[in-house]
Design a protein around this motif. Sequence first.
Motif, PDB file in Angstrom:
ATOM      1  N   ARG A  90      50.123  38.503  51.180  1.00 32.16           N
ATOM      2  CA  ARG A  90      48.776  39.037  51.392  1.00 32.16           C
ATOM      3  C   ARG A  90      48.092  39.405  50.069  1.00 32.16           C
ATOM      4  N   VAL A  91      47.762  38.386  49.285  1.00 34.44           N
ATOM      5  CA  VAL A  91      47.066  38.577  48.017  1.00 34.44           C
ATOM      6  C   VAL A  91      45.576  38.329  48.228  1.00 34.44           C
ATOM      7  N   ASP A  92      44.754  39.339  48.031  1.00 34.46           N
ATOM      8  CA  ASP A  92      43.318  39.218  48.279  1.00 34.46           C
ATOM      9  C   ASP A  92      42.602  38.366  47.224  1.00 34.46           C
ATOM     10  N   ASP A  93      43.066  38.460  45.976  1.00 37.76           N
ATOM     11  CA  ASP A  93      42.404  37.731  44.893  1.00 37.76           C
ATOM     12  C   ASP A  93      43.224  36.512  44.465  1.00 37.76           C
ATOM     13  N   GLU A  94      43.591  35.698  45.449  1.00 38.52           N
ATOM     14  CA  GLU A  94      44.442  34.540  45.182  1.00 38.52           C
ATOM     15  C   GLU A  94      43.806  33.577  44.187  1.00 38.52           C
ATOM     16  N   GLN A  95      42.506  33.365  44.274  1.00 36.39           N
ATOM     17  CA  GLN A  95      41.863  32.424  43.365  1.00 36.39           C
ATOM     18  C   GLN A  95      41.981  32.895  41.917  1.00 36.39           C
ATOM     19  N   ALA A  96      41.818  34.193  41.698  1.00 29.89           N
ATOM     20  CA  ALA A  96      41.986  34.738  40.351  1.00 29.89           C
ATOM     21  C   ALA A  96      43.423  34.554  39.873  1.00 29.89           C
ATOM     22  N   ALA A  97      44.372  34.730  40.782  1.00 30.64           N
ATOM     23  CA  ALA A  97      45.778  34.546  40.424  1.00 30.64           C
ATOM     24  C   ALA A  97      46.060  33.105  40.001  1.00 30.64           C
ATOM     25  N   MET A  98      45.538  32.152  40.758  1.00 29.60           N
ATOM     26  CA  MET A  98      45.796  30.747  40.446  1.00 29.60           C
ATOM     27  C   MET A  98      45.107  30.338  39.147  1.00 29.60           C
ATOM     28  N   SER A  99      43.911  30.858  38.924  1.00 33.85           N
ATOM     29  CA  SER A  99      43.196  30.555  37.679  1.00 33.85           C
ATOM     30  C   SER A  99      43.948  31.100  36.479  1.00 33.85           C
ATOM     31  N   TRP A 100      44.451  32.323  36.613  1.00 31.64           N
ATOM     32  CA  TRP A 100      45.245  32.924  35.532  1.00 31.64           C
ATOM     33  C   TRP A 100      46.496  32.094  35.254  1.00 31.64           C
ATOM     34  N   ALA A 101      47.181  31.672  36.298  1.00 31.85           N
ATOM     35  CA  ALA A 101      48.414  30.901  36.128  1.00 31.85           C
ATOM     36  C   ALA A 101      48.152  29.590  35.391  1.00 31.85           C
ATOM     37  N   ARG A 102      47.054  28.925  35.748  1.00 33.84           N
ATOM     38  CA  ARG A 102      46.723  27.669  35.047  1.00 33.84           C
ATOM     39  C   ARG A 102      46.408  27.937  33.578  1.00 33.84           C
ATOM     40  N   GLU A 103      45.705  29.027  33.321  1.00 33.46           N
ATOM     41  CA  GLU A 103      45.285  29.336  31.951  1.00 33.46           C
ATOM     42  C   GLU A 103      46.473  29.643  31.050  1.00 33.46           C
ATOM     43  N   VAL A 104      47.449  30.388  31.569  1.00 32.22           N
ATOM     44  CA  VAL A 104      48.585  30.785  30.728  1.00 32.22           C
ATOM     45  C   VAL A 104      49.792  29.876  30.899  1.00 32.22           C
ATOM     46  N   GLY A 105      49.701  28.909  31.804  1.00 32.21           N
ATOM     47  CA  GLY A 105      50.815  27.992  32.015  1.00 32.21           C
ATOM     48  C   GLY A 105      51.984  28.607  32.751  1.00 32.21           C
ATOM     49  N   LYS A 106      51.698  29.511  33.673  1.00 35.03           N
ATOM     50  CA  LYS A 106      52.753  30.203  34.416  1.00 35.03           C
ATOM     51  C   LYS A 106      52.925  29.560  35.788  1.00 35.03           C
ATOM     52  N   TYR A 129      50.851  42.598  39.313  1.00 38.22           N
ATOM     53  CA  TYR A 129      49.849  41.546  39.509  1.00 38.22           C
ATOM     54  C   TYR A 129      49.342  41.159  38.123  1.00 38.22           C
ATOM     55  N   PRO A 130      50.040  40.278  37.418  1.00 41.49           N
ATOM     56  CA  PRO A 130      49.741  40.044  36.000  1.00 41.49           C
ATOM     57  C   PRO A 130      48.333  39.543  35.728  1.00 41.49           C
ATOM     58  N   TRP A 131      47.722  38.865  36.698  1.00 39.07           N
ATOM     59  CA  TRP A 131      46.375  38.341  36.475  1.00 39.07           C
ATOM     60  C   TRP A 131      45.315  39.437  36.475  1.00 39.07           C
ATOM     61  N   ARG A 132      45.683  40.647  36.859  1.00 39.56           N
ATOM     62  CA  ARG A 132      44.725  41.757  36.870  1.00 39.56           C
ATOM     63  C   ARG A 132      44.728  42.552  35.568  1.00 39.56           C
ATOM     64  N   HIS A 133      45.501  42.101  34.600  1.00 40.42           N
ATOM     65  CA  HIS A 133      45.580  42.782  33.308  1.00 40.42           C
ATOM     66  C   HIS A 133      44.862  41.970  32.237  1.00 40.42           C
ATOM     67  N   GLY A 134      44.450  42.669  31.185  1.00 37.98           N
ATOM     68  CA  GLY A 134      43.783  42.018  30.078  1.00 37.98           C
ATOM     69  C   GLY A 134      44.742  41.277  29.168  1.00 37.98           C
ATOM     70  N   ALA A 135      44.170  40.562  28.216  1.00 34.56           N
ATOM     71  CA  ALA A 135      44.964  39.739  27.303  1.00 34.56           C
ATOM     72  C   ALA A 135      45.999  40.529  26.507  1.00 34.56           C
ATOM     73  N   PRO A 136      45.706  41.750  26.022  1.00 33.46           N
ATOM     74  CA  PRO A 136      46.726  42.461  25.236  1.00 33.46           C
ATOM     75  C   PRO A 136      48.036  42.673  25.996  1.00 33.46           C
ATOM     76  N   ILE A 137      47.950  43.013  27.287  1.00 34.72           N
ATOM     77  CA  ILE A 137      49.165  43.201  28.070  1.00 34.72           C
ATOM     78  C   ILE A 137      49.812  41.855  28.387  1.00 34.72           C
ATOM     79  N   SER A 138      48.997  40.865  28.719  1.00 37.19           N
ATOM     80  CA  SER A 138      49.530  39.541  29.048  1.00 37.19           C
ATOM     81  C   SER A 138      50.311  38.946  27.888  1.00 37.19           C
ATOM     82  N   ARG A 139      49.814  39.141  26.665  1.00 36.51           N
ATOM     83  CA  ARG A 139      50.501  38.567  25.497  1.00 36.51           C
ATOM     84  C   ARG A 139      51.856  39.229  25.267  1.00 36.51           C
ATOM     85  N   LEU A 140      51.888  40.551  25.370  1.00 38.92           N
ATOM     86  CA  LEU A 140      53.169  41.244  25.224  1.00 38.92           C
ATOM     87  C   LEU A 140      54.135  40.841  26.326  1.00 38.92           C
ATOM     88  N   SER A 141      53.630  40.759  27.544  1.00 40.98           N
ATOM     89  CA  SER A 141      54.481  40.418  28.684  1.00 40.98           C
ATOM     90  C   SER A 141      55.054  39.016  28.556  1.00 40.98           C
TER      91      SER A 141
END
Length: 374
Positions: A96-112, A51-63
């Motif tokens: 069945r993603v409980d934090d869908e809004q967080a997922a969509m916000s993350w995707a928009r922010e990182v362009g995923k 669930y990539p949106w549940r990780h902080g920026a250091p992991i997201s950047r490497l990923s």
Amino acid sequence: MSDFLVVGGGVIGMMTTLHLADAGHSVTLVERGQCGREASWAGGGIVSPLYPWRHGAPISRLSAWSEGRYPELSLRLLEETGVDPEYRQKGLVYLRVDDEQAAMSWAREVGKPLERVSDTFLYDKEPEAAPGFSDALWMPTLGSIRNPRLAQALRARLDDMPRVTLREHCEVTNLRERGGRVVAVETPAGELHGDQVIVCGGAWAAEVMATVGVTLPIRPVKGQMILFKAPPGLVRRVVLMDGRYVIPRADGRVLAGSTLEETGFDKSLCASAKDSLWTSATRIVPALADCEVEHHWAGLRPGSPDGVPFIGAVPGIDNLHVNAGHYRNGLVLAPASTHLLVDELLGREPILDPTPYRLTGGRLKGARTGASRS
């Protein structure tokens, strides 16, 4: 003496060795067992945090940096070794993603690319997925790799490189320090020497670092998985639900994982974990209930605070470096984390800011003793 001595022959250690050998340096790689047969072998091979949106920026950047490198690496290794790491970019379905809004916000922010899709789309992509869902989340760019084949291919490539020396079944018992430098790497087979020493020991990295007075907060975290012998096409892509997942292979086999267990270095298997994994997998894809469970195994992840790896020089020891503590994302982050460390070692412009991964006092449990070892 080699230019570099790498301790630990998992994917992190082997990719580090490959980068350094590609740059023209001599490298000795030391592995306590067989290269690639610990966490690198045991994992699932999803080229993304679950669930990539549940990780902080250091992991997201490497990923983000790593993800796009696997197609090229897979093709290179296939051409050079004849071993196909089986990189597949088929996307991932989230149920069945409980934090869908967080997922969509993350995707928009990182362009995923990430979107909510209809049941029609879901069952067109995965006809055997659990029935009754009206929608799902879909990440089309996600890929997976057959990590045991990746490990085999990396080892085969390194074994064929004249600047690389592989020392398997050779456990490091001590790093001997004198005058602020590691002057010898001690093993039961004798001393080994490298101008620069890099610890990539996974779950065992803390034990190695303790020999020079560094308390690295890395611990083993067991994960158990099972493998179904399924017909090709039963599961077409990675499907994730309630923290568990199924991963198809090209030959039809389906991995299901995984558990999270704090049991130290114990890798024993238990029937309750197997039953739990079977239940999760058959809830995701009910037709798996008709398939044989062909294999059940466990591996030890290198757990670290927040899952952020330690990458960089060890303060107070001029020639000692670390790349360890990737927790559940070792394979995911390997291309970026190894490239980042090699950039530092060779004085190149880093691919991204190395600051969050450095070994600083605030990230370590205890300070170095400063005692010299001879």
